[in-house]
Design an enzyme around this catalytic site. Structure first.
Site, PDB file in Angstrom:
ATOM      1  N   ARG A   1       0.085  -1.985  66.980  1.00 53.06           N
ATOM      2  CA  ARG A   1      -0.790  -1.231  67.899  1.00 53.06           C
ATOM      3  C   ARG A   1      -1.217   0.092  67.267  1.00 53.06           C
ATOM      4  O   ARG A   1      -2.391   0.462  67.287  1.00 53.06           O
ATOM      5  CB  ARG A   1      -0.048  -0.982  69.223  1.00 53.06           C
ATOM      6  CG  ARG A   1       0.024  -2.220  70.096  1.00 53.06           C
ATOM      7  CD  ARG A   1       0.891  -2.019  71.333  1.00 53.06           C
ATOM      8  NE  ARG A   1       0.718  -3.179  72.230  1.00 53.06           N
ATOM      9  CZ  ARG A   1       1.585  -3.529  73.184  1.00 53.06           C
ATOM     10  NH1 ARG A   1       2.704  -2.821  73.355  1.00 53.06           N
ATOM     11  NH2 ARG A   1       1.341  -4.566  73.949  1.00 53.06           N
TER      12      ARG A   1
ATOM     13  N   PHE B   1       2.677 -17.132  79.236  1.00 55.19           N
ATOM     14  CA  PHE B   1       1.669 -16.885  78.194  1.00 55.19           C
ATOM     15  C   PHE B   1       2.316 -16.475  76.879  1.00 55.19           C
ATOM     16  O   PHE B   1       1.928 -16.925  75.809  1.00 55.19           O
ATOM     17  CB  PHE B   1       0.697 -15.784  78.640  1.00 55.19           C
ATOM     18  CG  PHE B   1      -0.307 -16.244  79.659  1.00 55.19           C
ATOM     19  CD1 PHE B   1      -1.107 -17.360  79.422  1.00 55.19           C
ATOM     20  CD2 PHE B   1      -0.460 -15.561  80.859  1.00 55.19           C
ATOM     21  CE1 PHE B   1      -2.040 -17.775  80.360  1.00 55.19           C
ATOM     22  CE2 PHE B   1      -1.383 -15.979  81.804  1.00 55.19           C
ATOM     23  CZ  PHE B   1      -2.180 -17.092  81.559  1.00 55.19           C
TER      24      PHE B   1
ATOM     25  N   ASP C   1       4.705  -2.494  68.161  1.00 58.55           N
ATOM     26  CA  ASP C   1       4.323  -1.083  68.285  1.00 58.55           C
ATOM     27  C   ASP C   1       3.598  -0.610  67.034  1.00 58.55           C
ATOM     28  O   ASP C   1       2.607   0.123  67.106  1.00 58.55           O
ATOM     29  CB  ASP C   1       5.572  -0.217  68.541  1.00 58.55           C
ATOM     30  CG  ASP C   1       6.246  -0.568  69.858  1.00 58.55           C
ATOM     31  OD1 ASP C   1       5.529  -0.962  70.802  1.00 58.55           O
ATOM     32  OD2 ASP C   1       7.485  -0.460  69.954  1.00 58.55           O
TER      33      ASP C   1
ATOM     34  N   HIS D   1      11.681   0.644  72.424  1.00 63.65           N
ATOM     35  CA  HIS D   1      10.408   0.101  72.872  1.00 63.65           C
ATOM     36  C   HIS D   1      10.141   0.716  74.236  1.00 63.65           C
ATOM     37  O   HIS D   1      10.601   0.218  75.253  1.00 63.65           O
ATOM     38  CB  HIS D   1      10.529  -1.422  72.978  1.00 63.65           C
ATOM     39  CG  HIS D   1       9.217  -2.114  73.188  1.00 63.65           C
ATOM     40  ND1 HIS D   1       8.081  -1.810  72.471  1.00 63.65           N
ATOM     41  CD2 HIS D   1       8.867  -3.120  74.032  1.00 63.65           C
ATOM     42  CE1 HIS D   1       7.091  -2.611  72.872  1.00 63.65           C
ATOM     43  NE2 HIS D   1       7.556  -3.400  73.813  1.00 63.65           N
TER      44      HIS D   1
END
Length: 316
Positions: A158, A12, A155, A182
Site C-alpha cells: 500500500r 472473498f 502494508d 497491523h
C-alpha cells in the site's frame, strides 16, 4: 510427494487466495474449506474449470467443514495452511473490534489444523492480525517459526503504491518498508524507503511522507469505507499467496511478516511485524535492519501494545 496447501475460509479473501495459489501452478493441490454448505465446493468447481484456459494443472478441492471439526480430514498432509476464517470489518469498526468473535473461530481452526496437518506452516490473515497470529500458535502448539501472520507485505504494498502514484513513477522503482503491528502502531520505515535508489526523503517533503504514512496506516479502513460491505481482498490475497509460495519453494526470500521476535531489536517474546527470511519451515530467521532512533522507539511501542493484547488473547 506433491505440495498441498489449504485455505480455510472461502470468503472473498480466501477464494481469491486459493485462485492465486492455483494459478502459480507450483502446488499439486489447493484445498478450500468453509462452514457455509456447498460454497467451497462450488468455488473449487469454478476454479478448476478455468484451468484449461489459464493453463495450470493444480487441482482445487472444496470442502464444507463443521465447527465440530467434521470435514477437516481433507486438509491432511497440507504443507501450508492459510487461515482467513473470521468476520471482516464493517465501516467504522477497528480491527480490534473483531477480537473476541474471531478469537473463538480462529482457535477452533488452529486446533483442527494441529490435528489433521501437524507438520504444516500456518499463515494467519484473520484480524486483528498480530493477536490472531499469537492465538493460532498457542492453540496449535506449533513451534513459533511455523506460525506467521500476513500484514507487512500488504502494508508495504500500500505504501509503495501511494508513493508511486504521488510521484507518477512505476511501482517497480519504489521500495518501502513497514514494521510493527497491523493497525494503529504500524511503523513505516522511511529511512529504508527509496525511489530509483534515492532516499524517499530526497524526493518527497517530510509532510508529504507523513501524509502517505497515515494513509497507509488507514489503508484497510479506506477500502472498507468505500466498499460498505466486506473488506479488501485483492492486495491482501496477493500478499498471503506470495508468502505461501516462498514456503513452498523454500525460497529464503526476505519479506515483512508478523513473526515471533525473541531478542531482535531489543524486543523479546512477542509476535511483531519484522523482516524475515521465509523457507519450508516458515520463518528461518528475523532479519534486523538499521533503524533510526525514532523508528526503533516506534517498533518498541508497537511491541508493547501488541504484547498487552496478546496476553488477553491467551485466555480466549
Amino acid at each position: 510427494m506433491g505440495k498441498k496447501v489449504t485455505v480455510v475460509g472461502a470468503g472473498f479473501y480466501g477464494a481469491t487466495t486459493a485462485l492465486r495459489l492455483a494459478e502459480y501452478d507450483v502446488f499439486d493441490t489447493v484445498v478450500l474449506t468453509d462452514i457455509i454448505d456447498g460454497k467451497p465446493e462450488g468455488l473449487a468447481l469454478d476454479i478448476n474449470q478455468s484451468r484449461a484456459i489459464e493453463g495450470f494443472e493444480t487441482k482445487v478441492i472444496g470442502k464444507t467443514t463443521g465447527t465440530d471439526g467434521t470435514g477437516y480430514e481433507v486438509i491432511e498432509g497440507s504443507d501450508i495452511v492459510v487461515i482467513t476464517a473470521g468476520l471482516p470489518r464493517k465501516p467504522g469498526m477497528s480491527r480490534m473490534d473483531l477480537l473476541e468473535v474471531n478469537a473463538k473461530i480462529v482457535r477452533g481452526v488452529a486446533e483442527n489444523v494441529a490435528k489433521f496437518a501437524p507438520n504444516a506452516v500456518i499463515i494467519v490473515v484473520s484480524n486483528p492480525l498480530d493477536e490472531m497470529t499469537a492465538l493460532t500458535q498457542l492453540a496449535s502448539g506449533f513451534p513459533k517459526n511455523r506460525v506467521m501472520g500476513q500484514a507487512g507485505m500488504l502494508d508495504t504494498a500500500r505504501f509503495t503504491n501511494f508513493v508511486a502514484e504521488e510521484l507518477g513513477v512505476p511501482v517497480a522503482s519504489v521500495k518501502t518498508l513497514t514494521l510493527g503491528s497491523h493497525g494503529d502502531t504500524m511503523v513505516p520505515v522511511p529511512s529504508q524507503c527509496t525511489v530509483d535508489g534515492k532516499p524517499l526523503s530526497e524526493v518527497l517533503p517530510a509532510d508529504k511522507i507523513e501524509e502517505l504514512v497515515t494513509r497507509t496506516r488507514n489503508g484497510g479502513a479506506e477500502v472498507v469505507a468505500l466498499l460498505k460491505t466486506g473488506s479488501a481482498y485483492y492486495a491482501p490475497s496477493a500478499a498471503a499467496a506470495r508468502m505461501a509460495k516462498a514456503v513452498a519453494e523454500d525460497s529464503g526470500d526476505v519479506m515483512p511478516v508478523c513473526a515471533w521476535v525473541d531478542g531482535e531489536y531489543g524486543v523479546s517474546g512477542v509476535y511483531l511485524g519484522v523482516n524475515a527470511e521465509i523457507g519450508a519451515q516458515g520463518v528461518r530467521r528475523v532479519v534486523e535492519i538499521p533503524l533510526t532512533d525514532g523508528e526503533l522507539a516506534g517498533l518498541k511501542e508497537a511491541a508493547e501494545a501488541v504484547r498487552a493484547k496478546q496476553a488477553d488473547v491467551a485466555e480466549m
